[in-house]
Write an enzyme that holds these catalytic residues in place. Structure first.
Site, PDB file in Angstrom:
ATOM      1  N   ASN A 142       1.958   7.426  -8.063  1.00  0.00           N
ATOM      2  CA  ASN A 142       2.853   7.977  -7.029  1.00  0.00           C
ATOM      3  C   ASN A 142       4.321   7.745  -7.350  1.00  0.00           C
ATOM      4  O   ASN A 142       5.145   8.639  -7.158  1.00  0.00           O
ATOM      5  CB  ASN A 142       2.506   7.385  -5.656  1.00  0.00           C
ATOM      6  N   ALA A 180       0.845  -1.191   0.000  1.00  0.00           N
ATOM      7  CA  ALA A 180       0.000   0.000   0.000  1.00  0.00           C
ATOM      8  C   ALA A 180       0.887   1.250   0.000  1.00  0.00           C
ATOM      9  O   ALA A 180       2.011   1.209   0.503  1.00  0.00           O
ATOM     10  CB  ALA A 180      -0.898  -0.003   1.233  1.00  0.00           C
ATOM     11  N   CYS A 181       0.370   2.338  -0.573  1.00  0.00           N
ATOM     12  CA  CYS A 181       1.122   3.599  -0.573  1.00  0.00           C
ATOM     13  C   CYS A 181       1.309   4.059   0.865  1.00  0.00           C
ATOM     14  O   CYS A 181       0.429   3.856   1.669  1.00  0.00           O
ATOM     15  CB  CYS A 181       0.384   4.652  -1.381  1.00  0.00           C
ATOM     16  N   PRO A 182       2.449   4.645   1.229  1.00  0.00           N
ATOM     17  CA  PRO A 182       3.509   5.093   0.309  1.00  0.00           C
ATOM     18  C   PRO A 182       4.643   4.078   0.138  1.00  0.00           C
ATOM     19  O   PRO A 182       5.692   4.443  -0.384  1.00  0.00           O
ATOM     20  CB  PRO A 182       4.043   6.328   1.043  1.00  0.00           C
ATOM     21  N   GLN A 183       4.447   2.817   0.559  1.00  0.00           N
ATOM     22  CA  GLN A 183       5.533   1.836   0.502  1.00  0.00           C
ATOM     23  C   GLN A 183       6.216   1.746  -0.871  1.00  0.00           C
ATOM     24  O   GLN A 183       7.445   1.781  -0.935  1.00  0.00           O
ATOM     25  CB  GLN A 183       5.015   0.451   0.892  1.00  0.00           C
TER      26      GLN A 183
END
Lengths: 68, 358
Positions: free
Chosen positions: A41, A10-13
């Site tokens: 992103n 999941a963001c921001p990973q």
């Protein structure tokens, strides 16, 4: 060529994984993602950082982003 | 203007959220509470009698609209995916404590911005705490914090929260006597059902498309020097401020602000700060603020659904055990719950930091 498999994260990973790969080994880096949000992103991050970014649609919602 | 173009969607979303918030308050919602994800989930928990605080019971159509609007936009954009399995219990616990922190402050990050736009100076302490919490969360991200990846799930998983919300809506409009409805207090102050539902649908759809997130805005600015999402944050503030000025509802000050306690008496500023600090850290670990969790849950994420369920149970605990603040101030039980929440959240953060080559 460094490969980052950010599928399922999941963001921001995915952005952090890309940032770390670029800091460690420099470009080129390819990043695998499986959602539009990380695609946007990672692309925005790498573009802002001054790299040339393109991506391929691998089907099934997966994308391969190449950063040069 | 060309510089703003990449940020168009998130700015438009912010302006619409801000305008809708002012409008919903004009139509009957509580002051500076056109939208509040935490407060409205709390109201829903009361509406289905998970708690029985008489002033905050109402199944809010705004939440139903946001979830279903996000689902519709995700389906249209081909982004709806049933995924999950990334540390569900930790996410439930974080959701629980996001609610504990938010109900200490009296608002989610979205309502914090809306309160600021209404002139509520108390929200400044919340903003400081929230920013500090997000900053703290980014330290863990830099140290390798990760809940590991999510996997594809059966379709039904992804449709769970939208389905629950459809059931809630049916009960709301046709369930004579099943749900609880506040007769006084914030829960009794309601915009008409259709207006609230439509506002929720529009906001849910736009927020899904633009990825609007309060925690993400500050997080990306600190972590990546990327100010994209922060534009949405600023747009909400601007729209609420202008809307309130036009309607003559802007009132700057600390005392007597709607559904808020005065932070300048008996050390309450510290608790507004710590409550939102907790929300900030936990939101970064979850990957987004309460609004974003709703949007992700509507887009098929069962991980976000678990976080929303955690928030709902957290809200019930907050009122059953006297953690939640009120216009009169904070509570001793709430202070303990927030401190416990910060400790538990930091333990979750530390124990999920991976080594660089893990």
């Amino acid at each position: 060529m460094t490969k980052v498999d950010a599928r399922g994260y999941a963001c921001p990973q995915p952005v952090i994984m890309t940032k770390k790969a670029l800091e460690k080994n420099g470009a080129p880096v390819t990043v695998l993602v499986d959602d539009n949000a990380p695609l946007e992103n990672v692309t925005r991050y790498a573009t802002n950082a001054g790299f040339k970014v393109s991506h391929k649609d691998l089907g099934g919602g997966e994308f391969e982003i190449s950063i040069k | 203007m060309a510089k703003l173009k990449p940020h168009l969607w998130v700015i438009v979303t912010g302006l619409v959220v801000g305008a809708a918030a002012v409008l919903l308050t004009a139509l009957g919602n509580p002051g500076n509470m056109g939208f509040c994800i935490a407060c409205f989930i709390r109201d829903i928990a009361g509406g289905v009698k998970m708690h029985t605080a008489p002033v905050v019971q109402y199944v809010r159509p705004e939440i139903i609209g946001i979830v279903l609007g996000a689902m519709a936009m995700a389906l249209i954009g081909g982004e709806f995916k049933s995924k999950g399995g990334s540390a569900p219990v930790s996410r439930f616990v974080l959701g629980f404590f996001v609610m504990v922190g938010a109900l200490m402050f009296l608002g989610c990050p979205l309502r914090m911005v809306i309160r600021l736009g209404g002139g509520d100076g108390n929200a400044l302490f919340g903003l400081l705490g929230f920013a500090a919490g997000v900053w703290c969360g980014t330290i863990f991200l830099n140290k390798g914090f990760s809940f590991k990846r999510a996997y594809n799930m059966p379709k039904l998983e992804g449709y769970a929260l939208p389905a629950i919300n459809v059931v809630l809506f049916v009960l709301l409009v046709a369930g004579a006597g099943v749900l609880a409805f506040s007769e006084k207090g914030p829960g009794s102050m309601r915009a008409p059902v259709i207006a609230a539902l439509v506002a929720g649908l529009v906001v849910g759809a736009l927020a899904q498309k633009s990825r609007l997130c309060m925690a993400g805005g500050i997080r990306d600015a600190i972590l990546l020097k990327d100010f994209h999402l922060l534009w949405g944050f600023i747009a909400i503030f601007a729209a609420v401020l202008v809307g309130n000025l036009i309607l003559g509802k802007f009132k700057a000050g600390f005392d007597g602000q709607p559904v808020a306690f005065n932070t300048l008496v008996s050390g309450n500023f510290l608790w507004a700060f710590l409550g939102m600090f907790l929300v900030g850290v936990a939101s970064v670990l979850l990957g987004g603020c309460p609004l974003r969790q709703l949007i992700l849950a509507g887009s098929g994420s069962s991980d976000a659904t678990v976080a929303v369920l955690g928030m709902t149970v957290g809200a019930a605990f907050c009122h059953n055990f006297g953690f939640a603040s009120s216009g009169d101030g904070t509570t001793a039980n709430g202070h303990i719950a927030v401190i416990v929440g910060i400790i538990v959240t930091l333990i979750i953060a530390f124990t999920n930091c991976q080594k660089a080559d893990d």
